[in-house]
Design a protein around this motif. Structure first.
Motif, PDB file in Angstrom:
ATOM      1  N   TRP A  39      42.516  39.813  23.266  1.00 11.18           N
ATOM      2  CA  TRP A  39      43.850  39.901  24.229  1.00 11.18           C
ATOM      3  C   TRP A  39      43.255  39.639  25.773  1.00 11.18           C
ATOM      4  O   TRP A  39      43.930  39.165  26.740  1.00 11.18           O
ATOM      5  N   ARG A  40      41.854  39.880  26.127  1.00 15.88           N
ATOM      6  CA  ARG A  40      41.135  39.542  27.322  1.00 15.88           C
ATOM      7  C   ARG A  40      41.496  38.070  27.713  1.00 15.88           C
ATOM      8  O   ARG A  40      41.882  37.645  28.547  1.00 15.88           O
ATOM      9  N   ARG A  59      39.356  52.965  25.400  1.00 19.17           N
ATOM     10  CA  ARG A  59      39.173  54.579  25.777  1.00 19.17           C
ATOM     11  C   ARG A  59      39.603  55.167  24.173  1.00 19.17           C
ATOM     12  O   ARG A  59      39.092  56.134  23.952  1.00 19.17           O
ATOM     13  N   ARG A  60      40.924  54.737  23.727  1.00 24.96           N
ATOM     14  CA  ARG A  60      41.571  55.297  22.836  1.00 24.96           C
ATOM     15  C   ARG A  60      40.882  55.169  21.553  1.00 24.96           C
ATOM     16  O   ARG A  60      41.052  55.775  20.421  1.00 24.96           O
ATOM     17  N   ALA A  94      40.711  49.071  29.483  1.00 28.08           N
ATOM     18  CA  ALA A  94      40.905  50.523  29.787  1.00 28.08           C
ATOM     19  C   ALA A  94      41.562  51.124  28.440  1.00 28.08           C
ATOM     20  O   ALA A  94      41.040  52.224  27.897  1.00 28.08           O
ATOM     21  N   GLY A  95      42.455  50.518  27.448  1.00 30.79           N
ATOM     22  CA  GLY A  95      42.986  50.873  26.175  1.00 30.79           C
ATOM     23  C   GLY A  95      41.778  51.276  25.226  1.00 30.79           C
ATOM     24  O   GLY A  95      42.089  51.826  24.099  1.00 30.79           O
ATOM     25  N   LEU A 148      36.483  46.420  31.134  1.00 37.40           N
ATOM     26  CA  LEU A 148      37.703  45.509  31.279  1.00 37.40           C
ATOM     27  C   LEU A 148      38.856  45.932  30.689  1.00 37.40           C
ATOM     28  O   LEU A 148      39.643  45.224  30.692  1.00 37.40           O
ATOM     29  N   ILE A 174      47.230  33.878  30.771  1.00 36.45           N
ATOM     30  CA  ILE A 174      48.614  34.198  31.388  1.00 36.45           C
ATOM     31  C   ILE A 174      48.280  34.118  32.886  1.00 36.45           C
ATOM     32  O   ILE A 174      49.170  33.634  33.588  1.00 36.45           O
ATOM     33  N   ARG A 178      44.910  37.230  28.236  1.00 37.68           N
ATOM     34  CA  ARG A 178      45.459  37.415  29.526  1.00 37.68           C
ATOM     35  C   ARG A 178      44.994  36.378  30.561  1.00 37.68           C
ATOM     36  O   ARG A 178      45.510  36.069  31.603  1.00 37.68           O
ATOM     37  N   GLY A 179      43.570  35.925  30.163  1.00 35.25           N
ATOM     38  CA  GLY A 179      43.140  34.854  31.024  1.00 35.25           C
ATOM     39  C   GLY A 179      44.333  33.666  31.055  1.00 35.25           C
ATOM     40  O   GLY A 179      44.509  33.193  32.230  1.00 35.25           O
TER      41      GLY A 179
END
Lengths: 390, 270
Positions: free
Chosen positions: B241-242, B189-190, B186-187, B184, B248, B245-246
């Motif tokens: 953050w998720r 990954r870093r 992708a960031g 959910l 938003i 976003r919800g």
């Protein structure tokens, strides 16, 4: 504003043009026009979003094998709102295909492709091909494993064509294997040639629609209704009535697109590795029927099927369905043929999606082999053998 | 799931030994090793060991000599480096060639008593020929051989086991959480490096257990806890953050609804 208009009108004599435009804008649409007729407007919105997000992505994207993946990573993790722009671009591409197909279905069932609107239909079919071309070329650009190997598989198919096959493939990928030259070609096609083609065809499509108006449900051998007749038959003016409907749909589609981009950002895989083939490589969902078909029929037949289907769509108003009837109930054979072909394509897509995967239905696990045939997976603990056929 | 696979690599603590002494890919068949003609019992055990199964060692790596020479005298000649049965001090030196970390900390522990010929060495707990992967359960069986009924030792063993098991469990839980959130966000990954860092920190604990020093083990577990806490913070931030976003998305739909309503209300006036 008025003075600006007068300045232009004095020099270009735009008053008659303005009058014609306003007349066209207030021309009534037929009474049967409903919300299903707003998908074209939604497509205009989505294509505009693609254009805008595409231009923004171009600022940071680097189309070379060495830099492409890193630039996508940079867009996702470093560029402010880069992840949102790429996600919107990614989701937009899926929504466009869905809406374009729905739009085509709507036009087919309402008989809108028939005389005198054959040209509008043919341009629409070309637009669909261009949209799929965008999907095909854009798929490679992230230069990750799935993109790279998906393109390797997809570009190998045309090579099986007799005589011209190998040359066609070499021309497509710029050599014997998918490499930097392929990325460069796909990039140029994706960001320059296809947008040029798309804008030209879209302009022509819209011009034809506005010039000829939305089709009524009258037989093609009857004269087209005049604006006065349309008003009598319950037709409403294009502006503001239908424009409001279009606007509402555009807002909703915008909401859907932004929600998808926010909640499910675009994925980024591992960098392309030409020496390591990953398992389960599949194309985008809208190419799955063609991908699955290649498993059942000789490659020469399978490769020719998609272009043949486009040809059939082009010939639909010219040769295949030339009866004067528009109502789907009065042209049952063509409608049945359309539904059967659609069902077969849909089935191929589902089989392509399921192939080489395992899924559980009603408590039983099935493994779908390469051809999409399900095999019941028997629990070893129950004393059976794994992969035993049902 | 790929994280669980990664985890097994990070921990390098996979499950038990092979049941059947198959010749692993790239490994020499023990049928071609002349040592096993006479030392067949040792050969049978070695065939099951991780050292053989992973293609790491053959007889000569610890005992010297030439295992492919059929003539015993030539095979054990001085120029082949034959040492026969390693002495007590040889054992630690030999094992330390590959397992320098455990050997270093073993030397700091209570068992590294060179003056006592009966004090344990590496093979006392890990065996000599049938070497299997070291797990926490190994302590249950090996420590009790000498310390059965010694409550002080049993307490320490339980403490070490519980600390390591807890750390392993938290790493697994964090890896699973990371994997589920990565789909959910992708960031994330870093931040893979952070999780790998936690795995590496846990790997640092393992050699320190050989010193049997709770202070040393505790300090390395604390270092691991710090690493795993950093991963947790990143995942918490991702979840927050998720959620944002919800909200938003809710805002976007309110905007859509407001605009559609306004358009419809103005329909008559246009």
């Amino acid at each position: 504003m008025q003075r600006l208009w007068e300045w232009f009108d004095e020099r270009l004599h735009l008053a008659p043009v303005r009058r014609a435009l306003l007349d066209n804008l207030h021309k009534p649409v037929p009474g049967h026009v409903n919300w299903l007729f707003t998908m074209g407007a939604a497509l205009i919105l989505l294509l505009s979003v693609q254009l805008l997000t595409g231009v923004l992505l171009m600022v940071y994207y680097k189309p070379t094998g060495r830099e492409a993946f890193a630039s996508i990573e940079s867009i996702m993790y470093e560029v402010p709102l880069g992840w949102l722009i790429r996600s919107a671009h990614n989701w937009g591409s899926h929504l466009i295909v869905i809406l374009a197909l729905l739009h085509m279905f709507r036009v087919f069932f309402y008989g809108g492709f028939k005389k005198p609107r054959e040209l509008t239909w043919i341009v629409g079919v070309m637009l669909l091909a261009v949209i799929l071309g965008f999907g095909f070329t854009g798929y490679l650009l992230p230069w990750d494993q799935v993109a790279y190997w998906g393109t390797v598989v997809a570009t190998e198919a045309p090579a099986s064509l007799p005589v011209l096959g190998p040359i066609t493939r070499e021309f497509m990928i710029g050599g014997n294997e998918v490499a930097d030259a392929t990325l460069g070609r796909f990039y140029v096609v994706h960001v320059f040639l296809l947008p040029l083609l798309l804008l030209s065809l879209m302009g022509l499509h819209l011009l034809l629609i506005r010039y000829q108006g939305i089709s009524s449900m009258r037989r093609t051998d009857e004269p087209e209704p005049t604006p006065a007749q349309l008003r009598v038959d319950g037709g409403e003016p294009f502006f503001p009535n239908h424009v409001l409907r279009d606007s509402a749909t555009m807002y909703v589609i915008f909401g859907v697109l932004v929600s998808l981009a926010l909640l499910y950002p675009a994925h980024i895989g591992s960098p392309a590795d030409p020496l390591n083939t990953p398992a389960g490589i599949k194309p985008e969902w809208y190419f799955l029927p063609a991908y699955q078909l290649l498993k059942y029929v000789p490659e020469v037949v399978g490769v020719n099927m998609p272009p043949l289907l486009v040809l059939v769509l082009v010939l639909l108003p010219l040769v295949i369905d030339t009866s004067p009837e528009r109502h789907p109930g009065r042209r049952p054979r063509v409608v049945a043929g359309w539904l059967i072909v659609s069902a077969v394509i849909g089935l191929l897509g589902v089989l392509g999606h399921l192939s080489e995967t395992s899924s559980t239905f009603f408590g039983t696990t099935y493994h779908f082999d390469v051809q999409g045939v399900p095999h019941r997976v028997v629990d070893v603990a129950e004393g059976g053998e794994e992969g035993g056929e049902d | 799931m790929r994280w669980l696979a990664l985890l097994s690599l990070v921990l390098a603590w996979p499950a038990g030994a092979q049941d059947t002494p198959e010749v692993p890919e790239g490994q020499v068949s023990l049928d071609d090793v002349w040592c096993t003609v006479c030392h067949f019992e040792q050969g049978d055990e070695f065939a099951l060991s991780v050292h053989y199964q992973r293609g790491l060692l053959l007889c000569n790596d610890c005992h010297g000599g030439n295992p492919f020479e059929p003539d015993a005298e030539v095979a054990k000649a001085q120029d082949t480096g034959f040492i026969g049965k390693p002495t007590r001090s040889d054992i630690v030196t030999l094992c330390a060639k590959c397992h320098s970390g455990p050997a270093e900390f073993f030397a700091l522990g209570p068992h590294a008593d060179d003056t006592d010929p009966d004090s344990p060495t590496c093979v006392t707990c890990h065996q000599n020929h049938l070497v299997i992967d070291a797990t926490l359960a190994l302590m249950d069986t090996t420590c009790a051989v000498c310390h059965r009924g010694d409550s002080r030792v049993e307490k320490r063993v339980t403490a070490i086991e519980s600390k390591l098991a807890g750390a392993e469990a938290s790493l697994v839980a964090m890896a699973v959480r990371f994997d589920s959130l990565q789909g959910l966000d992708a960031g994330l990954r870093r931040s893979v490096g952070l999780l790998e860092g936690a795995g590496a920190a846990l790997r640092q604990v393992e050699p320190r257990t050989h010193a049997l020093d709770m202070g040393l083990i505790g300090a390395s577990i604390d270092a691991f806890d710090e690493e795993i806490a950093a991963v947790g913070e990143v995942l918490d931030e991702s979840e927050h953050w998720r959620q944002r976003r919800g909200w938003i998305v809710v805002g976007v739909w309110l905007f859509v609804a407001a605009n559609v309503t306004l358009l419809w209300m103005r329909r008559r006036t246009l």
